[in-house]
Scaffold this active site. Structure first.
Site, PDB file in Angstrom:
ATOM      1  N   ASP A   1       0.812  -1.225   0.000  1.00 50.78           N
ATOM      2  CA  ASP A   1       0.000   0.000   0.000  1.00 50.78           C
ATOM      3  C   ASP A   1       0.840   1.266   0.000  1.00 50.78           C
ATOM      4  O   ASP A   1       0.412   2.286  -0.535  1.00 50.78           O
ATOM      5  CB  ASP A   1      -0.971  -0.013   1.175  1.00 50.78           C
TER       6      ASP A   1
ATOM      7  N   GLY B   1       0.907   4.704  -2.062  1.00 49.10           N
ATOM      8  CA  GLY B   1       1.349   5.865  -1.295  1.00 49.10           C
ATOM      9  C   GLY B   1       0.461   6.144  -0.102  1.00 49.10           C
ATOM     10  O   GLY B   1      -0.703   6.512  -0.248  1.00 49.10           O
TER      11      GLY B   1
ATOM     12  N   GLY C   1       0.818   8.599   1.852  1.00 49.96           N
ATOM     13  CA  GLY C   1       0.555  10.033   1.852  1.00 49.96           C
ATOM     14  C   GLY C   1      -0.536  10.390   0.856  1.00 49.96           C
ATOM     15  O   GLY C   1      -1.489  11.106   1.179  1.00 49.96           O
TER      16      GLY C   1
ATOM     17  N   ASN D   1     -10.451  -0.576   0.054  1.00 48.75           N
ATOM     18  CA  ASN D   1     -11.409  -1.033   1.047  1.00 48.75           C
ATOM     19  C   ASN D   1     -10.973  -0.762   2.491  1.00 48.75           C
ATOM     20  O   ASN D   1     -11.790  -0.524   3.368  1.00 48.75           O
ATOM     21  CB  ASN D   1     -11.686  -2.525   0.869  1.00 48.75           C
ATOM     22  N   TYR D   2      -9.653  -0.833   2.758  1.00 49.42           N
ATOM     23  CA  TYR D   2      -9.157  -0.766   4.138  1.00 49.42           C
ATOM     24  C   TYR D   2      -8.812   0.649   4.567  1.00 49.42           C
ATOM     25  O   TYR D   2      -8.427   1.476   3.752  1.00 49.42           O
ATOM     26  CB  TYR D   2      -7.879  -1.609   4.288  1.00 49.42           C
TER      27      TYR D   2
END
Lengths: 687, 687
Positions: free
Chosen positions: B314, B319, B321, B397-398
């Site tokens: 991820d 990113g 950020g 989704n997370y």
């Protein structure tokens, strides 16, 4: 005497509702018990007068139909010490006002009470041999008022056995009454006979260590102010609950956020949580029948004599309830607090009360759940609340802060914070600790030790018939490149059912992130088709470092494995035995004996108890001295396949916008952006 | 163009103080960079324009003597994609206003930006083959507006290699725009070419799974209200700081409770903490040069094709950020909050800003330390405060909530909460998950997965020369009954020094409660004579479950061991490589390559970096659906032998009484009891 009992009985009924069957004995019930015992068996000293908890079968019958079932009777579990140190175990029926059991138990020593501990220092100061030893270390007789001792149970010393009630006196010195004595440990160790109130032996090391000459290392206000003063840059954080707490108390039964819990307390385990249920959309589901810290042991790792004796069973030898602090708002807890007192008996038979022994309060717990759709910034964010039921006990030098925490998502958490002061021993200048300890201050050797807690979990996952599974995260079969696992990424939860107590003796496995499931195999989750369960997630699970066959291993059988499982038996509450002080470990009392007796009995789909030992290994460092910043530990019991969805979805969100609401807001404002939530944290629900 | 640059430069100097050398690029700096690149290399799309962090040697020189040393210059690290998908890596010198490096990098794919992710759904809805597949599952062409996709990087698919920029589209359906699509996963997976903006392939499973017929499982307000409504029994908890925060900000440098920290942020790691120091009685001691979450990987455990492709990096592929949420008071944080924005570049070269990307706030942290003397109830109890620097990012989704926490006792804590929504796949009625997932709702299969985070620790424990030790709690030598270990209770901390990067590749060992010490062996604690150090305490450390030699193992080299140690090199920030999407893992980029290159180089007493991989293995259950209650994880960095005593003794106590004060109070009141502290939580200091 009969008149006196009637009077007591009348007072109770006139001023208080009848107790819940699991309520601790009230002060007046204790008074009744003492009067009944005295009438028949005086003279005795009282060691403990505590609720004899109802048989589970009786409790379940009453809980199932409280309107039409008489509540289980009130009985007291009594331990007394008669002249010549004879120990008596008794049971008093409070309804019949009758001593129904009274039995001399030879060769055991019940818990050492605070009063007994308080005796030792005074005797030490007057004992000529102790005065002589102090003189050898450089303390003149006129300074004996500066000599202190932390009296500990002796553990077990084969030279003295179990028949004489003993304590070992860990000796210290204070240059000034306000100095911390843990900076001035003395190198010898008197043995105190509680019956004769005399010093019967002194253990003297082969190499002597004169009194430490280092300046005091204090933490009191004056010393901090003299050494630079206090920080002045901490602005207040105020936590207020203007509408009060979110829970309701019905006697000792708390109702909070779908949880319902009876809060008990006894002299030994401290807080006991009973009949924990969760209201799942109107269906009150049993979760735990009884939860408590049942025992602990703190073995020290220095093999030099007599340090092997330092392995306190703080609950079974002193009592986590007896040592409980009286708590204060703003110091120990913040916010709106509900306190509960604890009633005990003293040696002379008077009931005593620790005010504010239990603290019950809520805390904000950060984000409960959040999701933002990256397409359009539609969002939900919901904050969590937790309920904390806590007590703090002081075991001589150490403080144990015990927090039973309930979460809105069905999780139960046990947090323990260790603070207080290291147990210390003396060290000569330039002396090698040999790795068994750390010189945390000149002349102060803090020995390596473990804190191992035994969490007793008596579950009722949707009923009393439960089964324990060990769960390991493991790689799937098939090598990389094979048809079944071409890319090597297969992994799954390997579940091992425990069918007998011997099979269930299991250790932690960090490699497989091992957990244990407490399941009801008679009830499957409607979606996953897996048994409803609560999962034990515990990551601070060191091995018992004292070796197999050694003194601690023999006495602390519960600590040999991370998990033991037994079939439920009403009498099995104390995993190191009912009377722990001065047990030899031959045989090992408590869990090992119960498991030996039932080694092949089925624990599959029946009423079981899971005993979980967790904790940490502490290699001290100067940061832990002269008083130790709290070190936290956590154990979780998490619902898995228990609910059919996230059970906290109905907690009001702080902010919620669906895609259509985002679109409508954008159309209205013409800016394509979503109005931001209010800054005060109040709920923003657009319907 | 030169005029335009001058103007930008003027604006910066007129309105803001000069940036700290580690400050992220400002929006105007980004604009300058874009203009310079465009001037020479247009047409290009911008992938990233970020601070090219100063060389450590230059930073240390400046930090040592900021008055007389020029600050390291401002440089930008640039990634662009030119026509035909040609990737360019560049460096812009912002002081000289000059592109100083510009290099075509073949065969790599830089991070997939949010803008690129947003392209895919639209294309899918219009693609005839996707429409055809939807039809097969029961979705008519006129309902294609109800078809959604979560675009993921493709991981690596050997059929397509690394030269074409690809995404895989995980397909879903929404009956209504406000329904959660994760209840309606579709069984096929289109492959999207980002250059041609077209679907180049669709992976179709051998057994088809028609559209789920189950009713929606929603968490939005309307659905909760229709299914029983919200809880109404949560009373407010207000957290206020009437005097404001206890920290001071100087630009992006925070000063709080002896800690001093520069707070950076970049598109990839999110928060970066630099030059962390602790003021130890006036002596500003370096602790960490740089701390960040440097990478993560989320491998899924279903071996069926094409699920092996689900193993998102991820941070390196999207990113942390770039995906950061804009935070809100009362929703994400409570109390007095200081927010910071984050500036990025978009594809077209415009600077963009995420408002409130970073939240900085304080929290009460319970008891900091406590001790009560059992002799006389003399007591000290001091409450703790913590500083939390956090951001939250949404990876499809997370949700990952990242909390960097600083404690008054010198501890640094990284907490991560996982929330958001499970990645889901379709399941036919009665279909077996084969243990690779859980049916969390009818027709919804949530696959097993791991979340593995790589914490990059660039320490400066009292300087840059540091050494890493592995520490195991082990039993002492000598069998039970032997002279050296008669009672078997000997145990100690076994320390193993790492001298080379190969030696330092080490795994967690739960049996020995393994920790790692980051030590400065040139500086011994004055009391313990042990090297000053910070200890890494991390207990959620699962093994990488994808097998050795498999796809994830090859690509996520950092996750093969809990700890890797390398000698510091300015260029080594990204443990899975600089450009992560579509790496094949042959060779393994990042850490494995660096270690291979320096396998026998000394890491003893030099500038080192410790890479720690931790996380958890998630076997989903229905409780995690339709949105998951936050699951927490914690890593601690604790000072050991670093301070010469508890460094938080000067935090004002809530209550403090010495023995002589207790005695004086008892003499005064005549009751022998100590007056209780005030209930408002204010300090009660008796001098």
């Amino acid at each position: 005497m009969v008149d006196r009992l009637k009077q007591l009985s009348f007072q109770v009924s006139a001023t208080t509702p009848p107790p819940h069957p699991l309520d601790p004995l009230s002060a007046s019930e204790i008074d009744t018990v003492v009067a009944l015992i005295r009438e028949k068996y005086a003279p005795v000293n009282f060691n403990a007068v505590s609720l004899d908890e109802p048989r589970k079968a009786d409790m379940l019958a009453w809980l199932a139909n409280p309107e039409n079932t008489p509540p289980p009777g009130r009985r007291a579990d009594v331990v007394c010490i008669a002249p010549q140190g004879k120990v008596y175990d008794g049971v008093v029926d409070l309804d019949k006002k009758e001593v129904v059991e009274w039995k001399h138990t030879p060769g055991v020593q019940p818990i050492i009470t605070m009063e007994e501990l308080q005796d030792v220092e005074h005797i030490c100061r007057q004992d000529p041999k102790v005065i002589e030893q102090c003189g050898i270390l450089g303390i003149p007789p006129e300074d004996m008022n500066k000599v202190y001792c932390d009296p500990w149970t002796i553990g077990y010393d084969e030279r003295f056995g179990s028949n004489v009630r003993l304590q070992q006196a860990l000796m210290y010195y204070r240059p000034h009454v306000d100095d911390s004595q843990y900076g001035y440990p003395l190198d010898f160790c008197p043995i105190f006979n509680a019956e004769t109130k005399s010093i019967i032996h002194i253990d003297i090391p082969p190499v002597r260590r004169p009194l430490n000459k280092a300046p005091p290392n204090n933490y009191h206000v004056k010393s901090i102010e003299e050494s630079g003063g206090y920080r002045t840059d901490i602005k207040p954080i105020n936590i207020t609950q203007p509408e009060g707490v979110s829970f309701k108390m019905n006697g000792r039964v708390i109702d909070w956020q779908k949880w319902n819990i009876h809060i008990g307390f006894n002299y030994r385990e401290g807080i006991v949580l009973n009949n924990i249920t969760f209201n799942d959309k109107g269906n009150v589901r049993p979760v735990m029948y009884r939860l408590s810290l049942a025992e602990m042991v703190v073995p020290y790792g220095n093999p030099e004599h007599p340090h092997q004796r330092k392995h306190a069973f703080d609950l079974g030898e002193y009592g986590g309830g007896y040592m409980t602090n009286s708590l204060s708002l703003g110091c120990d807890c913040k916010g709106a607090i509900h306190y509960m007192d604890a009633a005990f008996v003293n040696r002379a038979g008077a009931s005593t009360v620790i005010k504010n022994a239990i603290c019950i309060h809520e805390e904000d717990a950060g984000i409960l759940f959040k999701h933002t759709d990256f397409r359009d910034d539609s969002t939900i964010v919901t904050r969590a609340r937790k309920l904390v039921i806590s007590h703090i006990f002081t075991a001589a030098n150490y403080e144990y802060c015990v927090y039973w925490i309930f979460h809105q998502d069905g999780t139960i958490q046990l947090d323990i914070k260790l603070t207080g002061i290291l147990n210390t021993y003396s060290l000569n200048p330039g002396e090698d600790t040999h790795g068994w300890g750390t010189e945390v201050y000149p002349g102060v050797n803090a020995h390596n030790h473990q804190h191992l807690f035994c969490l007793r979990i008596d579950p009722q996952i949707d009923g009393q018939e439960n089964t324990i599974f060990q769960v390991d995260a493991v790689r799937g079969p098939g090598e990389v490149g094979s048809a079944e696992n071409k890319y090597g990424n297969a992994f799954y939860a390997q579940k091992t059912k425990f069918t007998t107590p011997v099979e269930a003796m299991s250790d932690y496995n960090g490699d497989t992130s091992r957990t244990w499931e407490i399941a009801n195999t008679n009830k499957l989750n409607p979606y996953s088709k897996k048994p409803v369960c609560y999962k034990l997630v515990s990551r601070e699970v060191p091995k018992l470092l004292p070796k197999e066959g050694g003194l601690v291993w023999k006495r602390a059988g519960f600590a040999r494995h991370a998990v033991h499982v037994t079939k439920y038996a009403d009498s099995q509450l104390h995993p190191a035995g009912r009377h722990v002080p001065q047990t030899s470990g031959e045989p090992s009392m408590g869990l090992p004996m119960w498991i030996q007796e039932t080694s092949t009995e089925s624990i599959d789909n029946t009423d079981v108890v899971l005993w979980h030992t967790f904790g940490l290994t502490h290699f001290p460092s100067p940061e832990d001295f002269p008083v130790m910043p709290a070190e936290p530990m956590t154990v979780l019991l998490r619902p898995r396949n228990f609910f059919d969805r996230n059970p906290a979805l109905d907690v009001p969100p702080s902010y919620a916008r669906t895609p259509s609401q985002v679109a409508a807001a954008a159309a209205k404002s013409g800016c394509g952006c979503d109005p931001k939530p209010k800054g005060d944290g109040s709920s923003v629900l657009v319907k």
